[in-house]
Design a protein around this motif. Structure first.
Motif, PDB file in Angstrom:
ATOM      1  N   LEU A 117     -52.980  20.669 -31.844  1.00  0.00           N
ATOM      2  CA  LEU A 117     -53.107  21.952 -32.533  1.00  0.00           C
ATOM      3  C   LEU A 117     -53.523  23.099 -31.592  1.00  0.00           C
ATOM      4  O   LEU A 117     -52.894  24.168 -31.609  1.00  0.00           O
ATOM      5  N   PRO A 118     -54.548  22.913 -30.748  1.00  0.00           N
ATOM      6  CA  PRO A 118     -54.919  24.026 -29.850  1.00  0.00           C
ATOM      7  C   PRO A 118     -53.779  24.424 -28.909  1.00  0.00           C
ATOM      8  O   PRO A 118     -53.614  25.603 -28.592  1.00  0.00           O
ATOM      9  N   MET A 119     -52.987  23.444 -28.520  1.00  0.00           N
ATOM     10  CA  MET A 119     -51.843  23.751 -27.636  1.00  0.00           C
ATOM     11  C   MET A 119     -50.828  24.634 -28.383  1.00  0.00           C
ATOM     12  O   MET A 119     -50.333  25.631 -27.852  1.00  0.00           O
ATOM     13  N   LEU A 120     -50.562  24.267 -29.636  1.00  0.00           N
ATOM     14  CA  LEU A 120     -49.617  25.061 -30.437  1.00  0.00           C
ATOM     15  C   LEU A 120     -50.177  26.465 -30.678  1.00  0.00           C
ATOM     16  O   LEU A 120     -49.444  27.459 -30.619  1.00  0.00           O
ATOM     17  N   GLU A 121     -51.480  26.537 -30.917  1.00  0.00           N
ATOM     18  CA  GLU A 121     -52.082  27.852 -31.193  1.00  0.00           C
ATOM     19  C   GLU A 121     -52.088  28.714 -29.935  1.00  0.00           C
ATOM     20  O   GLU A 121     -51.914  29.936 -30.009  1.00  0.00           O
ATOM     21  N   ASP A 122     -52.266  28.096 -28.775  1.00  0.00           N
ATOM     22  CA  ASP A 122     -52.240  28.882 -27.533  1.00  0.00           C
ATOM     23  C   ASP A 122     -50.842  29.462 -27.281  1.00  0.00           C
ATOM     24  O   ASP A 122     -50.713  30.572 -26.771  1.00  0.00           O
ATOM     25  N   ARG A 123     -49.813  28.691 -27.670  1.00  0.00           N
ATOM     26  CA  ARG A 123     -48.449  29.235 -27.506  1.00  0.00           C
ATOM     27  C   ARG A 123     -48.275  30.480 -28.377  1.00  0.00           C
ATOM     28  O   ARG A 123     -47.647  31.456 -27.979  1.00  0.00           O
ATOM     29  N   ILE A 124     -48.831  30.426 -29.563  1.00  0.00           N
ATOM     30  CA  ILE A 124     -48.742  31.601 -30.457  1.00  0.00           C
ATOM     31  C   ILE A 124     -49.538  32.753 -29.847  1.00  0.00           C
ATOM     32  O   ILE A 124     -49.072  33.902 -29.840  1.00  0.00           O
ATOM     33  N   ARG A 125     -50.728  32.411 -29.319  1.00  0.00           N
ATOM     34  CA  ARG A 125     -51.586  33.462 -28.723  1.00  0.00           C
ATOM     35  C   ARG A 125     -50.863  34.209 -27.614  1.00  0.00           C
ATOM     36  O   ARG A 125     -50.997  35.428 -27.475  1.00  0.00           O
ATOM     37  N   VAL A 126     -50.098  33.479 -26.819  1.00  0.00           N
ATOM     38  CA  VAL A 126     -49.361  34.137 -25.727  1.00  0.00           C
ATOM     39  C   VAL A 126     -48.411  35.178 -26.312  1.00  0.00           C
ATOM     40  O   VAL A 126     -48.393  36.343 -25.902  1.00  0.00           O
ATOM     41  N   ARG A 127     -47.631  34.769 -27.305  1.00  0.00           N
ATOM     42  CA  ARG A 127     -46.665  35.698 -27.912  1.00  0.00           C
ATOM     43  C   ARG A 127     -47.373  36.883 -28.583  1.00  0.00           C
ATOM     44  O   ARG A 127     -46.947  38.026 -28.460  1.00  0.00           O
ATOM     45  N   LEU A 128     -48.464  36.587 -29.301  1.00  0.00           N
ATOM     46  CA  LEU A 128     -49.161  37.674 -30.002  1.00  0.00           C
ATOM     47  C   LEU A 128     -49.742  38.664 -28.993  1.00  0.00           C
ATOM     48  O   LEU A 128     -49.709  39.881 -29.219  1.00  0.00           O
ATOM     49  N   GLY A 129     -50.262  38.157 -27.897  1.00  0.00           N
ATOM     50  CA  GLY A 129     -50.818  39.037 -26.859  1.00  0.00           C
ATOM     51  C   GLY A 129     -49.736  39.961 -26.314  1.00  0.00           C
ATOM     52  O   GLY A 129     -49.953  41.167 -26.129  1.00  0.00           O
ATOM     53  N   GLU A 130     -48.561  39.379 -26.080  1.00  0.00           N
ATOM     54  CA  GLU A 130     -47.451  40.183 -25.545  1.00  0.00           C
ATOM     55  C   GLU A 130     -46.989  41.225 -26.563  1.00  0.00           C
ATOM     56  O   GLU A 130     -46.743  42.385 -26.226  1.00  0.00           O
ATOM     57  N   LEU A 131     -46.890  40.782 -27.805  1.00  0.00           N
ATOM     58  CA  LEU A 131     -46.428  41.693 -28.861  1.00  0.00           C
ATOM     59  C   LEU A 131     -47.447  42.807 -29.085  1.00  0.00           C
ATOM     60  O   LEU A 131     -47.087  43.985 -29.233  1.00  0.00           O
ATOM     61  N   SER A 132     -48.719  42.426 -29.085  1.00  0.00           N
ATOM     62  CA  SER A 132     -49.788  43.402 -29.280  1.00  0.00           C
ATOM     63  C   SER A 132     -49.753  44.451 -28.165  1.00  0.00           C
ATOM     64  O   SER A 132     -49.883  45.659 -28.411  1.00  0.00           O
ATOM     65  N   GLY A 133     -49.547  43.989 -26.935  1.00  0.00           N
ATOM     66  CA  GLY A 133     -49.473  44.909 -25.790  1.00  0.00           C
ATOM     67  C   GLY A 133     -48.313  45.885 -25.939  1.00  0.00           C
ATOM     68  O   GLY A 133     -48.446  47.069 -25.647  1.00  0.00           O
ATOM     69  N   ARG A 134     -47.190  45.388 -26.416  1.00  0.00           N
ATOM     70  CA  ARG A 134     -46.014  46.258 -26.567  1.00  0.00           C
ATOM     71  C   ARG A 134     -46.209  47.254 -27.707  1.00  0.00           C
ATOM     72  O   ARG A 134     -45.875  48.428 -27.604  1.00  0.00           O
ATOM     73  N   LEU A 135     -46.769  46.782 -28.830  1.00  0.00           N
ATOM     74  CA  LEU A 135     -46.950  47.676 -29.983  1.00  0.00           C
ATOM     75  C   LEU A 135     -47.964  48.779 -29.668  1.00  0.00           C
ATOM     76  O   LEU A 135     -47.762  49.934 -30.039  1.00  0.00           O
ATOM     77  N   GLY A 136     -49.023  48.419 -28.943  1.00  0.00           N
ATOM     78  CA  GLY A 136     -50.057  49.414 -28.630  1.00  0.00           C
ATOM     79  C   GLY A 136     -50.591  50.045 -29.896  1.00  0.00           C
ATOM     80  O   GLY A 136     -50.891  49.352 -30.863  1.00  0.00           O
ATOM     81  N   ASP A 137     -50.684  51.390 -29.889  1.00  0.00           N
ATOM     82  CA  ASP A 137     -51.191  52.037 -31.102  1.00  0.00           C
ATOM     83  C   ASP A 137     -50.071  52.684 -31.921  1.00  0.00           C
ATOM     84  O   ASP A 137     -50.329  53.548 -32.751  1.00  0.00           O
ATOM     85  N   ALA A 138     -48.847  52.224 -31.696  1.00  0.00           N
ATOM     86  CA  ALA A 138     -47.719  52.738 -32.487  1.00  0.00           C
ATOM     87  C   ALA A 138     -47.746  52.125 -33.890  1.00  0.00           C
ATOM     88  O   ALA A 138     -48.340  51.071 -34.105  1.00  0.00           O
ATOM     89  N   ASP A 139     -47.102  52.812 -34.831  1.00  0.00           N
ATOM     90  CA  ASP A 139     -47.010  52.264 -36.183  1.00  0.00           C
ATOM     91  C   ASP A 139     -46.004  51.131 -36.253  1.00  0.00           C
ATOM     92  O   ASP A 139     -46.214  50.123 -36.926  1.00  0.00           O
ATOM     93  N   TRP A 140     -44.850  51.334 -35.593  1.00  0.00           N
ATOM     94  CA  TRP A 140     -43.749  50.368 -35.669  1.00  0.00           C
ATOM     95  C   TRP A 140     -43.253  50.060 -34.260  1.00  0.00           C
ATOM     96  O   TRP A 140     -43.636  50.744 -33.302  1.00  0.00           O
TER      97      TRP A 140
END
Ligand code: GTB
Length: 216
Positions: A132-155
């Protein structure tokens, strides 16, 4: 002609909007298109009649006149291409919005589905606690990348698009996992999606199916 979509007769999520008919309903609501819903039991989904529409015996499907479609992403793209409101008017913006649709389904949804399946089906396995932690870390990587791209934009790329509709739909599957809360901008992004009137109408419609089935 009014399109007809298929949905679970009794959704395992108890109408919390996690089944994939929700994203199709949301797209139809965004563009103001009325639709009919044909409800299916798990048994009926595997019958030849439904497999003629959906080779994998699943929901959702979409029928409109001579056209029959399966795959929620293809259905949302079809709706977005034929109505205004879900794709930008300029060709490059349109292509980028479609890239975000693929990103949601191809790059972000798979690790989220892997975690869901592990939690639902593998809890009793001796290796579950390690996996489970391995699967969650894979998600964390994607979320971190997505969060960085979205920044403070609405969409994700200018105005709300079908790319956001699918990305929010995918991220909603993380509710309750705590993973989304690690990125306040992504939590706010999902909340913005859920606050859209079209989302609320779609959510209420699919919840009503479950409520009616439970009462009956
Ligand atoms: N790639 C296809 C698409 O995007 O349309 C996947 C379609 C799919 O997975 N459909 C699921 C299905 O029909 C319903 S959405 N499953 C039945 C089967 O395969 O026999 C997946 C889903 C199901 C239930 C919940 N839930 O209860 O929370 C969430 C998501």
């Amino acid at each position: 002609m009014t399109p007809t979509i298929t949905a679970f007769e009794r959704s395992p999520d108890r109408g919390r909007g996690l089944a994939r008919d929700m994203r199709v309903r949301w797209a139809l609501e965004e563009v103001g298109r009325a639709y009919d819903v044909r409800l299916l039991s798990f048994g009926a989904m595997k019958e030849p009649e439904h497999r003629a529409l959906h080779p994998f015996g699943q929901i959702p499907t979409y029928q409109e006149g001579d056209l029959a479609l399966f795959e929620s992403g293809a259905i949302v793209l079809h709706i977005a291409e034929r109505h205004s409101g879900l794709l930008p008017g300029d060709a490059n913006g349109r292509a980028r919005a479609i890239a975000w649709m693929f990103a949601a389904l191809n790059s972000v949804e798979p690790p989220i589905v892997d975690r869901t399946m592990a939690v639902l089906l593998e809890r009793d396995k001796p290796w579950h606690e390690q996996r489970l932690p391995m699967l969650e870390d894979r998600i964390r990587v994607r979320l971190g990348e997505l969060s960085g791209r979205l920044g403070d934009a609405d969409w994700l790329d200018g105005g709300f698009s079908a790319g956001d509709l699918l990305m929010v739909s995918v991220l909603l599957r993380l509710k309750g996992s705590g993973l989304l809360d690690e990125h306040p901008n992504l939590s706010a992004y999902v909340a913005r999606g859920e606050a859209r009137p079209a989302y609320k109408r779609a959510f209420d419609a699919q919840l009503a199916v479950f409520t009616a089935a439970s009462a009956g």
